[in-house]
Design a protein around this motif. Structure first.
Motif, PDB file in Angstrom:
ATOM      1  N   LEU A  59       0.602  -1.425   0.191  1.00  0.00           N
ATOM      2  CA  LEU A  59       0.429  -0.141  -0.091  1.00  0.00           C
ATOM      3  C   LEU A  59       1.284   1.375   0.012  1.00  0.00           C
ATOM      4  O   LEU A  59       0.506   2.392  -0.794  1.00  0.00           O
ATOM      5  CB  LEU A  59      -1.060   0.175   1.321  1.00  0.00           C
ATOM      6  N   GLY A  60       1.915   1.083   0.595  1.00  0.00           N
ATOM      7  CA  GLY A  60       2.706   2.204   0.970  1.00  0.00           C
ATOM      8  C   GLY A  60       3.213   2.923  -0.278  1.00  0.00           C
ATOM      9  O   GLY A  60       3.856   4.055  -0.597  1.00  0.00           O
ATOM     10  N   ASN A  61       3.721   1.497  -1.366  1.00  0.00           N
ATOM     11  CA  ASN A  61       3.990   1.687  -2.456  1.00  0.00           C
ATOM     12  C   ASN A  61       3.632   2.532  -3.417  1.00  0.00           C
ATOM     13  O   ASN A  61       3.615   3.385  -4.743  1.00  0.00           O
ATOM     14  CB  ASN A  61       4.565   0.597  -3.085  1.00  0.00           C
ATOM     15  N   LYS A  62       2.450   2.364  -2.703  1.00  0.00           N
ATOM     16  CA  LYS A  62       1.214   2.605  -3.992  1.00  0.00           C
ATOM     17  C   LYS A  62       0.575   4.058  -3.757  1.00  0.00           C
ATOM     18  O   LYS A  62       0.816   4.750  -4.817  1.00  0.00           O
ATOM     19  CB  LYS A  62      -0.551   1.567  -3.780  1.00  0.00           C
ATOM     20  N   ILE A  63       1.044   4.315  -2.653  1.00  0.00           N
ATOM     21  CA  ILE A  63       0.619   5.073  -1.656  1.00  0.00           C
ATOM     22  C   ILE A  63       1.069   6.372  -2.744  1.00  0.00           C
ATOM     23  O   ILE A  63       1.319   8.504  -3.443  1.00  0.00           O
ATOM     24  CB  ILE A  63       1.123   6.141  -0.722  1.00  0.00           C
ATOM     25  N   LYS A  64       3.056   6.209  -2.745  1.00  0.00           N
ATOM     26  CA  LYS A  64       3.907   6.930  -3.019  1.00  0.00           C
ATOM     27  C   LYS A  64       3.636   7.446  -4.479  1.00  0.00           C
ATOM     28  O   LYS A  64       3.867   8.403  -4.774  1.00  0.00           O
ATOM     29  CB  LYS A  64       5.596   6.188  -2.295  1.00  0.00           C
ATOM     30  N   SER A  65       3.281   6.207  -5.044  1.00  0.00           N
ATOM     31  CA  SER A  65       3.561   6.997  -6.764  1.00  0.00           C
ATOM     32  C   SER A  65       2.749   7.830  -7.313  1.00  0.00           C
ATOM     33  O   SER A  65       2.784   8.232  -8.435  1.00  0.00           O
ATOM     34  CB  SER A  65       3.906   5.700  -7.539  1.00  0.00           C
ATOM     35  N   ILE A  66       0.826   8.078  -6.181  1.00  0.00           N
ATOM     36  CA  ILE A  66       0.475   8.649  -6.682  1.00  0.00           C
ATOM     37  C   ILE A  66       0.873  10.368  -5.671  1.00  0.00           C
ATOM     38  O   ILE A  66       0.660  11.109  -6.855  1.00  0.00           O
ATOM     39  CB  ILE A  66      -1.241   8.342  -6.049  1.00  0.00           C
ATOM     40  N   ILE A  67       1.641  10.022  -4.545  1.00  0.00           N
ATOM     41  CA  ILE A  67       1.969  11.527  -4.079  1.00  0.00           C
ATOM     42  C   ILE A  67       3.004  12.943  -5.500  1.00  0.00           C
ATOM     43  O   ILE A  67       3.333  13.509  -5.347  1.00  0.00           O
ATOM     44  CB  ILE A  67       2.889  11.286  -2.868  1.00  0.00           C
ATOM     45  N   ASP A  68       3.603  11.029  -5.578  1.00  0.00           N
ATOM     46  CA  ASP A  68       5.062  11.704  -6.513  1.00  0.00           C
ATOM     47  C   ASP A  68       3.950  11.995  -7.439  1.00  0.00           C
ATOM     48  O   ASP A  68       5.151  13.211  -8.319  1.00  0.00           O
ATOM     49  CB  ASP A  68       5.760  10.938  -6.751  1.00  0.00           C
ATOM     50  N   LYS A  69       3.137  12.283  -7.989  1.00  0.00           N
ATOM     51  CA  LYS A  69       2.989  12.778  -9.006  1.00  0.00           C
ATOM     52  C   LYS A  69       1.581  13.980  -9.073  1.00  0.00           C
ATOM     53  O   LYS A  69       1.361  14.291  -9.929  1.00  0.00           O
ATOM     54  CB  LYS A  69       1.525  10.865 -10.230  1.00  0.00           C
ATOM     55  N   GLY A  70       1.302  13.982  -7.463  1.00  0.00           N
ATOM     56  CA  GLY A  70       0.870  15.743  -7.525  1.00  0.00           C
ATOM     57  C   GLY A  70      -0.784  15.075  -6.614  1.00  0.00           C
ATOM     58  O   GLY A  70      -1.936  15.743  -7.134  1.00  0.00           O
ATOM     59  N   LEU A  71      -0.739  13.847  -7.698  1.00  0.00           N
ATOM     60  CA  LEU A  71      -2.211  13.906  -7.651  1.00  0.00           C
ATOM     61  C   LEU A  71      -3.607  13.361  -5.934  1.00  0.00           C
ATOM     62  O   LEU A  71      -2.129  13.014  -5.196  1.00  0.00           O
ATOM     63  CB  LEU A  71      -2.789  12.286  -8.257  1.00  0.00           C
ATOM     64  N   LEU A  72      -4.529  12.922  -5.934  1.00  0.00           N
ATOM     65  CA  LEU A  72      -4.698  12.825  -4.505  1.00  0.00           C
ATOM     66  C   LEU A  72      -4.813  11.499  -4.779  1.00  0.00           C
ATOM     67  O   LEU A  72      -5.288  10.551  -5.391  1.00  0.00           O
ATOM     68  CB  LEU A  72      -6.284  13.333  -4.044  1.00  0.00           C
ATOM     69  N   VAL A  73      -4.565  10.344  -3.001  1.00  0.00           N
ATOM     70  CA  VAL A  73      -4.762   9.388  -2.728  1.00  0.00           C
ATOM     71  C   VAL A  73      -5.927   8.525  -2.586  1.00  0.00           C
ATOM     72  O   VAL A  73      -7.167   9.892  -2.254  1.00  0.00           O
ATOM     73  CB  VAL A  73      -4.181   9.125  -1.737  1.00  0.00           C
TER      74      VAL A  73
END
Ligand code: ADP
Length: 216
Positions: A45-59
């Protein structure tokens, strides 16, 4: 008293939250911090969250609601909450209202820190966070010095989403998804607009005055 700190990324919510937690003995709920904790644990889950945050999108709301539920239903910290960076869209704001109602609680005020796009970009590019004491500094405007910070400088770090490209996306996400929430709270007479470009201490004083006026 339950408070929402509202504003674009880099508007100073985290800095003000640290002050308010101390003064009013509040419990801070910062969804960004909760998500970064999950990333630190290097879970799937953490890895999935990181890729979203690094794109500037909302989780996704599902992940956020799961994190929030754990704290809202904790009786010990009920009714002394300060939300930083949450809710981030209308669905989250409505879900928060429902969760609070279930606990016979409500939002007392929404403090909106207003800062223009150019200023938040400059602030974010200089942002440094102490991983030891959690204090937030800015290498250009509010640097860590011997007088304001006692931890070793090796604890000062930058966030991986504090780069120029991601910031622009985060600001766009803010305008599209988050800003529309303001009307929701304005209609409930909960909204207080604050000049987020004033000095840190001045903003802090303005917020304390608003809270005092609500409490009396
Ligand atoms: P900032 O306010 O400076 O953008 P945060 O730490 O609040 O920093 O958030 C960092 C990132 O975490 C956001 O860009 C977003 O991807 C994610 N995030 C934080 N809170 C939420 C939320 N409530 N809903 C969805 N995503 C969130």
């Amino acid at each position: 008293m339950n408070i929402i700190l509202f504003g674009p990324p880099g508007s100073g919510k985290g800095t003000q939250a640290i002050n308010l937690v101390k003064i009013f003995k509040l419990h801070k709920i910062a969804t960004g911090d909760l998500l970064r904790e999950e990333i630190k644990n290097k879970t799937v889950l953490g890895n999935k969250i990181k890729s979203i945050i690094d794109k500037g999108l909302l989780v996704s709301d599902e992940i956020i609601n799961g994190l929030i539920k754990k704290v809202i239903f904790n009786k010990e910290i009920n009714n002394h909450l300060i939300f930083d960076g949450y809710p981030r869209n209308l669905a989250q704001a409505k879900e928060l209202d429902l969760m609070l109602k279930k606990n016979n609680k409500k939002i007392s005020c929404v403090l909106s820190l207003n800062v223009d796009k150019e200023s938040v970009i400059k602030r974010i590019l200089g942002r440094q966070i102490c991983t030891n004491c959690r204090k937030i500094f800015n290498e250009y405007f509010n640097p860590s010095t011997k007088d304001n910070h006692s931890c070793d400088i090796r604890f000062l770090q930058k966030r991986s989403d504090d780069n120029e490209k991601t910031i622009l996306n985060r600001f766009e996400t803010y305008l599209q998804k988050t800003l529309p929430i303001l009307n929701f709270y304005k209609e409930q007479n909960l909204l207080h607009q604050i000049n987020g470009k004033a000095k840190i201490d001045e903003i802090s004083k303005e917020i304390r005055d608003i809270i005092a006026s609500i409490e009396t």
